[in-house]
Design a protein around this motif. Structure first.
Motif, PDB file in Angstrom:
ATOM      1  N   VAL A 233      -8.576  -2.982  -1.881  1.00 55.62           N
ATOM      2  CA  VAL A 233     -10.082  -2.905  -2.328  1.00 55.62           C
ATOM      3  C   VAL A 233     -10.709  -3.297  -1.208  1.00 55.62           C
ATOM      4  CG1 VAL A 233     -11.586  -3.695  -3.908  1.00 55.62           C
ATOM      5  CG2 VAL A 233      -9.193  -3.044  -4.752  1.00 55.62           C
TER       6      VAL A 233
ATOM      7  N   THR B  29      -3.461  -0.390  -4.390  1.00 54.15           N
ATOM      8  CA  THR B  29      -4.708   0.022  -3.716  1.00 54.15           C
ATOM      9  C   THR B  29      -5.446  -1.064  -2.900  1.00 54.15           C
ATOM     10  OG1 THR B  29      -5.237   1.542  -5.350  1.00 54.15           O
ATOM     11  CG2 THR B  29      -7.017   0.686  -4.119  1.00 54.15           C
TER      12      THR B  29
ATOM     13  N   ALA C 232       1.069  -1.281  -0.085  1.00 50.58           N
ATOM     14  CA  ALA C 232       0.026   0.099  -0.086  1.00 50.58           C
ATOM     15  C   ALA C 232       0.870   1.085  -0.167  1.00 50.58           C
ATOM     16  CB  ALA C 232      -1.092   0.012   1.303  1.00 50.58           C
TER      17      ALA C 232
END
Length: 491
Positions: free
Chosen positions: A362, A360, A355
């Motif tokens: 999710v 990303t 990260a």
């Protein structure tokens, strides 16, 4: 094997009926040493397992040498009958075995039952393979001569197994070794010794000569080292990390032992533009998060075609989020805990590092809330992952699906093959021609097209490159426990 049970150390709880298995009987460690084995769900001790000293391991090896003399001369059909009796007993004790798996690993009981069933299958399959150890005759150039090729057992086997599949992994070594006529000293993981104990207790139903199967648990210096140093041990088999496998190869060289090993993986999954999206999602989600992602052949690197990427991510994340975490003994649980606090910390660090590098999150990405104890981590889906991120470049061995895009077949094959690991690889496509190109082009010991079903007793399981050597399962799995002997007979 003797039916006499010696008492295990007092206070051993779930390990009380068992202990070390040496010369046909259960017994405590000679020094009385024990170690607590903790539940990954409650973090409390499940019981006290015996810790073998060097003398205990040596006693198991000495007993194996005696047992080998009788077992190696036992007719193949008699060995086959013994393995069938073992399989019968394992089937009868399915709930004992499955419950022990769930207690020690935390995996859902349904998954544990399937694993125990796979272990039973190994003994069934190799019972029949024992009857089919074929030799051959070759005409000789010497007048009146004939070459005779036979396949005797390799001898004493040292078997070392990991904790993530504590029934399937020992069975893959014990069953073919016994079918071949070998004696085996098994050293299971210290995190899951009880499952191997239940299995060895079932093996007693085979009425094998004392010493043919031994079980020791304990420190590397006292269990691994004596096995590797003993010249009577002619083969070692490992399921474990690549680092441990590399060391075993070096250690085996001193006494020129035969080596087979299934090591780490970092499997690519390629979903092409012509794939059945629903099929890919329905199969890949439960596969990825089975055993909390602690599976060497699970897909780690998800390559999704640009045209399906967004829909795949949305569907995958929704299914992952719906999975129920908890104690594997509770009905309806889909995902159990990681095996240890250390593994939990490692997974958290892998995700946090990804990260921070631009991936990303999710869904998931954190330790699961709502649990007072246990090593629970949420099923996690990452996108925007680059090939050089550790979560992608290295095996994460946890509940983390790292997803990247691709647009070109040649490009994605090159990226999939960039890892030094070569255990398994997967692809989803409706094109038979593309499927054949994938099978030919992916560098892996096992390739699944529209399927993740790799572990079967009748099929050879194993990898290439840094993922190991040799095969477990199928007729190939038996060959690893046999030598080849040539005789020239002239009359």
């Amino acid at each position: 094997m003797s039916d006499t049970l010696s008492p295990a150390p007092a206070g051993s709880d779930i390990y009380r009926p068992y202990g070390l298995f040496i010369d046909g009987r259960w017994q405590p460690a000679a020094a009385g040493t024990v170690a607590a084995v903790a539940s990954p769900v409650s973090e409390r001790p499940l019981g006290l397992a015996p810790v073998a000293g060097r003398g205990d391991t040596q006693a198991a090896l000495d007993a194996a040498a005696r047992g080998l003399e009788a077992w190696s001369q036992t007719p193949a059909f008699t060995r086959a009958d013994a393995l069938h009796r073992i399989a019968d007993e394992m089937v009868r004790r399915t709930e004992d075995g499955a419950t022990m798996i769930t207690l020690e690993t935390g995996k859902p009981l349904a998954q544990a039952r399937r694993e125990w069933s796979l272990a039973c299958d190994q003994f069934r399959w190799y019972a029949e393979e024992a009857r089919r150890i074929y030799g051959r005759l070759i005409e000789s150039r010497v007048p009146g001569g004939r070459f005779e090729v036979s396949h005797p057992p390799v001898g004493i086997v040292g078997a070392f197994t990991a904790w993530n599949f504590p029934a399937a992994l020992p069975a893959r070594k014990l069953a073919p070794a016994l079918a071949a006529g070998c004696a085996v000293v098994l050293r299971p993981s210290g995190q899951t010794p009880g499952v191997a104990m239940v299995m060895v207790d079932c093996i007693r139903a085979g009425n094998l000569p004392d010493g043919v199967v031994g079980l020791v648990t304990g420190a590397t210096a006292d269990t691994y080292a004596p096995v590797m140093a003993d010249p009577r041990v002619r083969k070692v088999s490992l399921t474990g990390s690549t680092r441990v496998g590399q060391q075993m190869i070096r250690d085996a060289a001193d006494t020129v032992k035969k080596v087979s090993m299934e090591l780490g993986g970092n499997a690519p999954l390629i979903v092409f533009d012509d794939a059945d999206l629903e099929q890919a999602l329905a199969l890949s989600v439960p596969t990825k998060f089975a055993n909390c992602g602690q599976v060497c052949v699970t897909p780690d690197r998800f390559f999704i075609h640009d045209s399906l990427h967004d829909a795949f991510v949305e569907g995958f994340a929704a299914r992952a989020k719906a999975l129920k975490l908890g104690d594997g003994l509770d009905p309806g649980v889909d995902v159990g805990p990681l095996i240890s606090a250390a593994r939990l910390q490692e997974i958290a660090a892998i995700v946090d590092t990804a990260a921070a590098a631009g991936a990303t999150v999710v869904t998931g990405g954190r330790r699961a809330s709502g649990f007072k104890a246990g090593h629970f981590y949420e099923p996690t889906v990452l996108t925007g992952v680059s090939d050089d991120m550790a979560v992608f470049a290295d095996e994460n061995f946890g509940p983390v699906a790292a997803i990247a895009r691709f647009s070109d077949e040649d490009e994605v094959l090159a990226r999939a093959n960039a890892s030094p690991m070569g255990l398994s690889a997967y692809g989803f496509t409706r094109s038979p021609a593309r499927a054949r190109r994938l099978v030919a082009g992916l560098r892996a010991g096992m390739v699944g097209i529209n399927s993740f079903a790799m572990a079967a007793s009748e099929a050879p399981f194993g990898g290439t490159g840094f993922s190991g050597m040799g095969r477990e399962g199928g007729s190939e799995g038996l060959a690893d426990y046999l030598d080849t002997r040539l005789a020239q007979i002239v009359f």
